[in-house]
Design an enzyme around this catalytic site. Sequence first.
Site, PDB file in Angstrom:
ATOM      1  N   ASP A  14      35.653  41.194  42.429  1.00  0.00           N
ATOM      2  CA  ASP A  14      37.267  41.085  42.357  1.00  0.00           C
ATOM      3  C   ASP A  14      37.752  41.485  40.984  1.00  0.00           C
ATOM      4  OD1 ASP A  14      39.655  38.930  42.418  1.00  0.00           O
ATOM      5  OD2 ASP A  14      39.149  39.513  44.330  1.00  0.00           O
ATOM      6  N   HIS A  56      32.533  38.008  49.695  1.00  0.00           N
ATOM      7  CA  HIS A  56      33.300  38.330  48.437  1.00  0.00           C
ATOM      8  C   HIS A  56      32.952  37.475  47.378  1.00  0.00           C
ATOM      9  CE1 HIS A  56      36.994  39.720  46.714  1.00  0.00           C
ATOM     10  NE2 HIS A  56      37.298  38.859  46.071  1.00  0.00           N
ATOM     11  N   TYR A  65      48.091  39.926  39.232  1.00  0.00           N
ATOM     12  CA  TYR A  65      48.412  40.747  39.946  1.00  0.00           C
ATOM     13  C   TYR A  65      49.652  41.940  39.626  1.00  0.00           C
ATOM     14  CZ  TYR A  65      45.182  38.909  43.448  1.00  0.00           C
ATOM     15  OH  TYR A  65      44.003  38.558  44.052  1.00  0.00           O
TER      16      TYR A  65
END
Lengths: 417, 402
Positions: free
Chosen positions: B177, B368, B311
């Site tokens: 990630d 993930h 982000y």
Amino acid sequence: MSDFPVKEYPFTIHVPDADLDLLQRKLDSTRLPDELELDGSQQWTYGTPLSSIKRLVARWREGYDWRKSEAEINKLPMYTRDISVDNFGTLNIHYVHQRSNVLDAIPLLFVHGWPGHFLEVRKLLPLLTEESADHPSFHVVAVSLPGYAFSEAPTKPGFGAPQFAEVFNKLMISLGYEEYVYQGGDWAHVLGIRAANMYGGRHIKAWHTNCPITKPKLSTILAHPSLIPRILASPFVKDAREAYATSKRYLSLECAYMKEQETRPQTLGYSLADSPVGLLAWIYEKLVAWSDDYPWTDDEVLEWVSIYWFSRAGPAASLRIYYEMSHGGTGDFFHGTQWIPIPTGVSYFPGEIVRLPKSWTRLLGNVVYQVEHDQGGHFAAHEVPERLACDLRKMFGRGGPAFGVVPGRSGYSLKKN
Amino acid sequence: MSQPFRLSVPDADLDLLHKKLDLTRFPDELDGAGWDYGVPLADVKRLVAHWKHGFDWRKSEAEINKLDMYTTDIQVDGFDKLNIHYVHQKSEVPNAIPLLFVHGWPGHFLEVRKLLPYLTSSSPDHPSFHVVAPSLPGFGFSEAPHKPGFAGYQYAEVVHKLMLSLGYNEYVYQGGDFGHTIGVFVVNKYGNTHVKAWHSNLPVYRIPTFFSNPLLFLELLTMPFNKYIRDKVQTSLRIRKKEFGYFMVQSTKPQTIGYSFADSPVGLLAWIYEKLVAASDNYPWTDDEVLEWISIYWHARAGPAASARIYYELTRGNEASDMFEGTSWTSVPLGVAHFPGERISLPKSWAHMLGKVVQESFHEKGGHFAAFEAPEALAGDLRKMFGKGGPAYGVVSGKDGY
């Protein structure tokens, strides 16, 4: 109004005390986030600024009086009515119905979008219903979309454009308005296209939009070859370039809310149902970004957000229209719609969030009236009601391109002075 | 100077949380919605009830405090110094390999927990590691940046300087990630000189272009005829369409959603839980596991809103063409692990756009959150990569892990 032959069921808002108490207790327990140090012009870069939220929350906790708002809203002629929708059972629908003194006023259905609501019609009502020799009058019906304000929400998946349009048409017919005209922007525009496709000609005689967007289909373009040269010329036309730039900016920077609401409305819904400040920030961001320097007062904002907070189905229900209309984020809103043959009126407001080049508007339908404004944004009816009312008067009045579309209801009194 | 860190959420914070939980107002839900519209109401109600009556934060806290945790101030060029929280678990093997483990979103430092015993244990059959697992700035118990622009190279600088401050001039890196994304910046800036090798369990990078990598680009052109590539790319695109609402919100309006995260326990829970379930490979989350995970966000030092900003910063508010602007291929030895539950999964050959791939592993199980879901498998990859006979054996001078 006493001669109106159809039985209606009056509605007054009365939010229970318990709901007001819960809101107060939540507000008193608000936990705010931090914020990056940003200078003046960058305040909105990451989203709604903390200073605005702090101020609004403080006012909401102490100062803003919902009961006063409620009493004012209750002065509007509001009703509810059960409307049955094929495959979805019966929904109890909330609406405003303001008749003009002019008996032969034009029946007009006003529809809102997200994050709008029925109160967007409030400032328009006196303008549209007033009698004058110089302009037409309207009987105005302003509906709360299913899942918004005080209308019931659908309980199963799949409530899409045909269902919304069905509610609109059945409501108008149930009030004795077999033939009527339609006005809307935002979702009301998109749903209006569908309503015009389904009921245009027979029931909807003409319509007006203040948010003229569409996704042109190749078949539509080919069916209107005279438009092709103008569409091809778009890159060289300033208006078209600006429209493209605005839309591009919207798609990359301003439509995250839409992506979330199209794909995961329930997940977002937990926040909006549970957190007054979360709901406030989410909606206020759009009230400011999408309006044209409109001088929102804090009480105006809080009243607006309160309609969502106290809505019958809760704020999460209002998001689902995005999911249904986009098939969970996999399709486009205009899927299945056709070019509209009934008289179409268009108003361009400079603050509108996304727009097509004007040369493309004719891909929407039979545009008989177009006007461009230098003021006003997405919430045109609320921001610049006189301008919107003026557009409707011009479109439907004597000498206008849609005069007399509703047989027997010219909008003018038969009385002679 | 580093200080030992003991997690102790103030009573007042726990009281406020419980007050809010008691005031929770739930939305309605469509009949038969399942997971189509988002997290199902029944799941959320169950988790909230457990949060109110069953989940014991103080117990979690006590367990977490058994980890060797510290804080230290790290200065990043152009920004104020940040107080950084980290786990530092040394192996009993003096020449263990220093390994920096970096989490992502919605992950956190505790993702390293199950890996620690595997990585730090001593054995003649496999190498050992000294493990450093920080909370990224704005996450867990690290301070958050106060000014805009704290992006890829800034995160890289923080974690790199942390390693230097611990005396680890040379080290190896593992992440998935954002841990992967930041890893790209770390190896670009500090690769070979300091970072001797790295490992990723989410090896994404740019799409090959004719100029960047002609061979892979030609392979991409065969896409219409190559089912394997087509399937991979189409699946990733479909997932992007359906599951990227959160990504767009957090990369353009992190502050706006931040009000909900900070104010609503159920709102934060739903938002994160959706990803815990969607991105893992049928991992049998217990309610306590979920609530402990969410609590790290709820009780985060900077609050839950701060973490969303990564982000925005790494995509420049969604204006950047990709998150890797300013980086390129490096020759630092790279190990990649492909876990089946990972939703964004590009053709495996594209990992060669990233770096010098020296090890590639394919697992049958895990998603993930690989370190959490399949710690043995991930540790196995690292042992193989850095162990005797492995492609990165002895990369750190004098510290071969035995």
